[in-house]
Design a protein around this motif. Structure first.
Motif, PDB file in Angstrom:
ATOM      1  N   SER A 301       3.898  19.287  58.221  1.00  0.00           N
ATOM      2  CA  SER A 301       4.107  19.011  56.800  1.00  0.00           C
ATOM      3  C   SER A 301       3.072  19.716  55.936  1.00  0.00           C
ATOM      4  O   SER A 301       3.349  20.062  54.784  1.00  0.00           O
ATOM      5  CB  SER A 301       4.082  17.503  56.538  1.00  0.00           C
ATOM      6  OG  SER A 301       2.811  16.956  56.837  1.00  0.00           O
ATOM      7  N   ALA A 305       4.539  22.736  53.304  1.00  0.00           N
ATOM      8  CA  ALA A 305       4.405  22.596  51.845  1.00  0.00           C
ATOM      9  C   ALA A 305       4.376  23.955  51.163  1.00  0.00           C
ATOM     10  O   ALA A 305       4.624  24.060  49.954  1.00  0.00           O
ATOM     11  CB  ALA A 305       3.143  21.799  51.501  1.00  0.00           C
ATOM     12  N   ILE A 361      -0.760  15.791  52.177  1.00  0.00           N
ATOM     13  CA  ILE A 361       0.302  16.542  51.511  1.00  0.00           C
ATOM     14  C   ILE A 361      -0.114  16.933  50.091  1.00  0.00           C
ATOM     15  O   ILE A 361       0.096  18.078  49.661  1.00  0.00           O
ATOM     16  CB  ILE A 361       1.608  15.721  51.495  1.00  0.00           C
ATOM     17  CG1 ILE A 361       2.152  15.581  52.929  1.00  0.00           C
ATOM     18  CG2 ILE A 361       2.651  16.374  50.598  1.00  0.00           C
ATOM     19  CD1 ILE A 361       3.339  14.666  53.054  1.00  0.00           C
TER      20      ILE A 361
END
Length: 508
Positions: A301, A305, A361
């Motif tokens: 993740s 991104a 994130i």
């Protein structure tokens, strides 16, 4: 006679392009879903080949829990291999920048990809910590294709969209760092399920990224063009492009302090990204006692991104550049990277799995956006030494990764969570020098253009050429670039500049 005259005029007209172009035949629009030659075709070839290199370079980290048991690797061995994977590209990126200036991005990129592909294949026969370190070291050289990617986009796209083109190409290429966190565990699992034992399955799995990398190189060679008007070699033979000297390119690149500052700051956005790619899967696997596949998905993740974050940084750079000029680009870069440092500190402090994922994130969005924002500035630092400046900046990213891993993630001096927190402090500190970047024709973060003397884009870019070179007409490409970069004055300052003819048949 009349027919002959008409034929002569027709032959002298510039080629037609699918996208509107400026006086250098650089595209003034960026159409993401187009594959039109040469602009958008170069875009897709550049990011796919860079993506392949990223997949190869970071194919090992998601399988480290298996590889370390097979090769009996210690924490220091793993740390050293991680450092080796990003240190090889430090000088390779500088060399790649110079190669792009002299030979063109197509040949430079494809050559490096083919040279480093055997190292990916040889990973499958690594039998000790030393051989594992060596294959990671030589595979890491392929990350220098980032420089050819950025050079290629800067050669194909004009000032209004160059930040977007650089951001999307670099960001989608960097996706490989996240995608490989998913791809390699899946490939490993598939091979193991077919019947191979786990210590054999991880070795076979490396043939997938190796083959992908090889095919991408041939695609660049066969379908790519260096410049809108053709390849370097043909244009130089036809006299349409001058062949510069290495000494001149090198001199004008290294003496420009702006390149050094951008190299430093890039070391703590892209350098941090490389560091996280190397440590994050193992970090979640060990700290939260997760399964290998689960840790890989979480780690992915961060890299994935890039599909929006780095392109978003490039788009923001172009948007603020249109309104506020170069000063807006610099402010946006400083703000995004500083916020990335803040969230990196927070990531090192939180202790729950859910909070760590969320903060990671958010941190990735700002960190990767700063990468895109950096290369919204780089194309304007130097016209003559664009490749070298791109290489210096890109190499700075690898230097930052090497130093960060040496200081905070090698051995057991710091726990990984404390190392991440201290890395955030370094990000904030190394972003401050951006305040010192100043262009006499546009200004800097805290002051406008020079008021003591008249400074124009022509003064800045033609200062890289001697009077003898100007007499020979070698400076003409810089003159066109200077005219096309007037938009960096911002809407208010640049309102009186003449608009660029954006018709597809713009003449030189």
């Amino acid at each position: 006679m009349e027919i002959e005259g008409q034929a002569t005029v027709k032959e002298s007209q510039p080629p037609k392009f699918a996208l509107p172009v400026d006086s250098e035949h650089k595209a003034t629009e960026f159409r993401l879903f187009s594959v039109a030659a040469p602009h958008m075709r170069a875009f897709h070839l550049s990011w796919v080949s860079f993506f392949a290199c990223f997949v190869s370079t970071f194919a090992a980290p998601p399988l480290l829990p298996i590889i370390r048991d097979n090769l009996n690797l210690t924490a220091s061995d793993i740390g050293n291999a991680g450092i080796a994977s990003v240190s090889g590209a430090v000088f390779a990126r500088v060399a790649m920048g110079t190669a792009c200036d002299l030979f063109g991005p197509r040949l430079a990129s494809a050559s490096l990809i083919l040279i480093t592909a055997p190292a990916v294949y040889f990973t499958s026969i690594a039998s000790s910590s030393t051989s594992f370190l060596l294959v990671r070291f030589f595979t890491g050289f392929s990350l220098a294709t980032f420089v050819s990617t950025q050079f290629w986009m800067s050669s194909m796209f004009s000032a209004p969209v160059v930040g977007t083109a650089n951001g999307v190409a670099g960001g989608w290429g960097n996706l490989g760092g996240g995608a490989t966190q998913l791809i390699m565990p899946l490939v490993f699992g598939l091979i193991r399920d077919i019947g191979a034992i786990k210590f054999t399955a991880w070795r076979i799995a490396f043939f997938i990224p190796a083959l992908f990398q090889t095919l991408s190189a041939f695609a660049v060679l066969i379908f790519g063009k260096d410049l809108p008007d053709g390849n370097f070699g043909r244009l130089q033979k036809a006299g349409d492009k001058t062949k510069d000297k290495f000494s001149n390119v090198f001199y004008h690149g290294i003496k420009n302090y702006r390149g050094w500052i951008l190299a430093l700051s890039y070391g703590y956005c892209f350098g941090v990204e490389l560091t996280i790619d190397n440590i994050v899967a193992e970090y979640f696997y060990d700290r939260f006692d997760l399964k290998l596949h689960t840790a890989g998905m979480i780690a992915a993740s961060f890299g994935l991104a890039n599909i929006v974050s780095r392109p978003g940084g490039g788009m923001i750079s172009d948007a603020v550049g249109k309104r506020f000029g170069m000063r807006g680009r610099l402010w946006a870069l400083w703000i995004a990277q500083t916020l990335g440092g803040v969230f990196c500190i927070i990531l090192g402090r939180v202790g729950s799995l859910g909070a760590s994922i969320v903060v990671m994130i958010v941190f990735s969005l700002f960190c990767q956006a700063a990468c895109g924002l950096t290369f919204g500035v780089v194309p304007f630092v130097s016209r003559r030494s664009l490749g070298l400046i791109s290489g210096m900046t890109g190499g700075g990213g690898n230097v930052g990764a090497v130093l960060t891993q040496l200081i905070f993630f090698r051995g057991s001096k710091y726990s990984k969570d404390r190392g991440i927190m201290l890395m955030g402090v370094m990000i904030i500190c190394c972003t401050l020098p951006i305040c010192l970047i100043y262009f006499p024709q546009w200004g800097g973060m805290f002051c406008g253009p020079s008021s003591t003397k008249i400074a124009t884009e022509e003064d800045y870019y033609l200062s890289e050429w001697t009077s003898e070179e100007k007499e020979k007409g070698l400076h003409l490409s810089s003159l066109k670039f200077a005219d096309n970069s007037r938009r960096e004055r911002g809407r208010k300052e640049g309102s009186e500049t003449r608009p660029v003819d954006e018709s597809p048949s713009t003449k030189v």
